[in-house]
Design an enzyme around this catalytic site. Structure first.
Site, PDB file in Angstrom:
ATOM      1  N   CYS A 301     -60.876  67.467  -8.494  1.00  0.00           N
ATOM      2  CA  CYS A 301     -60.710  66.875  -7.162  1.00  0.00           C
ATOM      3  C   CYS A 301     -61.951  66.052  -6.826  1.00  0.00           C
ATOM      4  O   CYS A 301     -63.074  66.480  -7.063  1.00  0.00           O
ATOM      5  CB  CYS A 301     -60.502  67.967  -6.106  1.00  0.00           C
ATOM      6  SG  CYS A 301     -60.409  67.289  -4.422  1.00  0.00           S
ATOM      7  N   CYS A 303     -62.850  64.985  -3.801  1.00  0.00           N
ATOM      8  CA  CYS A 303     -63.260  65.042  -2.389  1.00  0.00           C
ATOM      9  C   CYS A 303     -64.733  65.427  -2.277  1.00  0.00           C
ATOM     10  O   CYS A 303     -65.323  65.949  -3.223  1.00  0.00           O
ATOM     11  CB  CYS A 303     -62.374  66.011  -1.600  1.00  0.00           C
ATOM     12  SG  CYS A 303     -62.899  67.735  -1.693  1.00  0.00           S
TER      13      CYS A 303
HETATM   14 ZN   LIG Z   1     -61.535  68.835  -3.131  1.00  0.00          ZN
END
Ligand SMILES: [Zn+2]
Length: 384
Positions: A301, A303
């Protein structure tokens, strides 16, 4: 306003583009929910960094607090909250029918008591459109009658009659410059009522169409039916919005059924319970098994939370109730929902949506607890 760019041969999924004066929105799109003028725990810079192109605001809540005069003085909702991109505002119909108490349904709206202080208020098509005009949203929603999923056929029919009549009244109200207005289709999970309502609302000729009366506590099969019974009667060349949905796997299934736009409080709501969304379902970051887990919430991920922090650290933050823990879970969850939409757009464009859908939905284990939370989201919604 809407350009249909491509359709998927294996399903009803579509790639499109919504153009507003404040920006272009590629669809399918997820719209983070900023009910009270803020996407809970996230600031506008973070939202834009994770690819947010449009957020939601709420007529009912913003009209009660801070009140329309303050937002008018600020120069509209965009300026008040410093969000430069498009905003969609819902009409408050849903909140009036689910949150407010002691209501009297009248010909031109609903008399109700504020869930906050019990003040007697009135909201109808005229009022809802006037509030949204002052808020200055890019997309306004008509004021509708949203019956609970336990409503009888007769109650649903009455709700449709009012929804259609009120949609016509909304249609005649003045709008903010560049503001589009979407109609809302009610009808529960009944095929006949959905068809009847869709045809009547489409005949009024709105800029886009929303499927309302979903995510009101009904089982997933009924929610899917409500969508399947409505989509065939919506124009191809206009955007379709399913209100208040859903989990990541449900979003994929709804895109496959021809929906373009979504909003849902789940990413930020479950973050506040210490729960994270991953491609395999939800995981409790608060749980003891993360105590010395040095991996990010989700491998791969991109983010901010996953690039910078371990599960062990986030679990610690949640356990000692440090605000950063909730913020980072909100960052990850919102990013995850936006990423699923971006992946769907890429796969529809590449002609590989069928494989993506099969794999994603196959890997995603739905959590009963989260599904239950979804059902409660708006019925309880006072804190959203
Ligand atoms: Zn994340």
């Amino acid at each position: 306003m809407f350009e249909l760019l491509k359709t998927d041969p294996s399903s009803k999924a579509r790639l499109g583009r919504v153009t507003t004066t404040r920006g272009v929105i590629d669809t399918p799109v997820f719209m983070p929910v900023g009910t009270q003028g803020s996407v809970k725990a996230l600031d506008p810079r973070e939202l834009q960094e994770m690819g947010t192109k449009i957020i939601l605001g709420n007529t009912y809540h913003l009209n009660i607090r801070p009140g329309l005069d303050i937002i008018r003085d600020a120069g509209g909702l965009h300026r008040f909250i410093n969000w430069p991109l498009p905003i969609l505002t819902d009409s408050g119909g849903f909140q009036v029918f689910s949150l407010a108490s002691i209501r009297k349904i009248k010909a031109h709206g609903v008399e109700f008591r504020s869930h906050l202080d019990g003040n007697l208020l009135f909201l109808g098509p005229k009022e809802a459109m006037e509030i949204q005009r002052v808020l200055g949203s890019d997309i306004a929603m008509v004021f509708d009658d949203c019956p609970p999923h336990t409503a009888t056929v007769r109650e649903v029919k009455e709700a449709i009659e009012r929804t259609v009549r009120w949609a016509g009244e909304c249609r005649e109200q003045p709008r903010a410059p560049g503001q589009s207005v979407f109609g809302i289709i009610q009808g529960g999970s009944h095929a006949e009522q959905r068809e009847e309502c869709a045809k009547a609302i489409v005949a009024l000729n709105f800029d886009g169409y929303a499927i309302g009366g979903v995510s009101v506590g009904e089982p997933e099969t009924e929610m899917m039916k409500a969508v399947e019974h409505t989509v065939p009667f919506l124009p191809e060349n206009q955007p379709r919005y399913a209100m208040g949905l859903g989990t990541p796997a449900q979003l994929v299934e709804l895109v496959a059924r021809g929906i373009d736009m979504f909003d849902c409080v789940l990413p930020t709501r479950v973050a506040r319970n210490g729960t994270a969304f991953t491609a395999k379902g939800t995981v409790s970051i608060k749980a003891g098994f993360n105590k010395s887990d040095w991996r990010p919430i989700e491998e791969g991920c991109e983010c901010f939370a996953c690039r910078n922090f371990s599960r062990a650290y986030l679990r610690h933050l949640l356990n000692v109730e440090e605000i950063l823990g909730l913020r980072m879970l909100s960052v990850h969850n919102s990013h995850m929902f936006l990423k699923v939409m971006a992946d769907m757009r890429a796969h529809i464009a590449a002609g590989t949506f069928a494989e993506f859908r099969r794999e994603f939905v196959g890997n995603y284990i739905p959590s009963e607890r989260v599904l239950a939370t979804r059902g409660q989201t708006k019925v309880r919604g006072a804190d959203e």
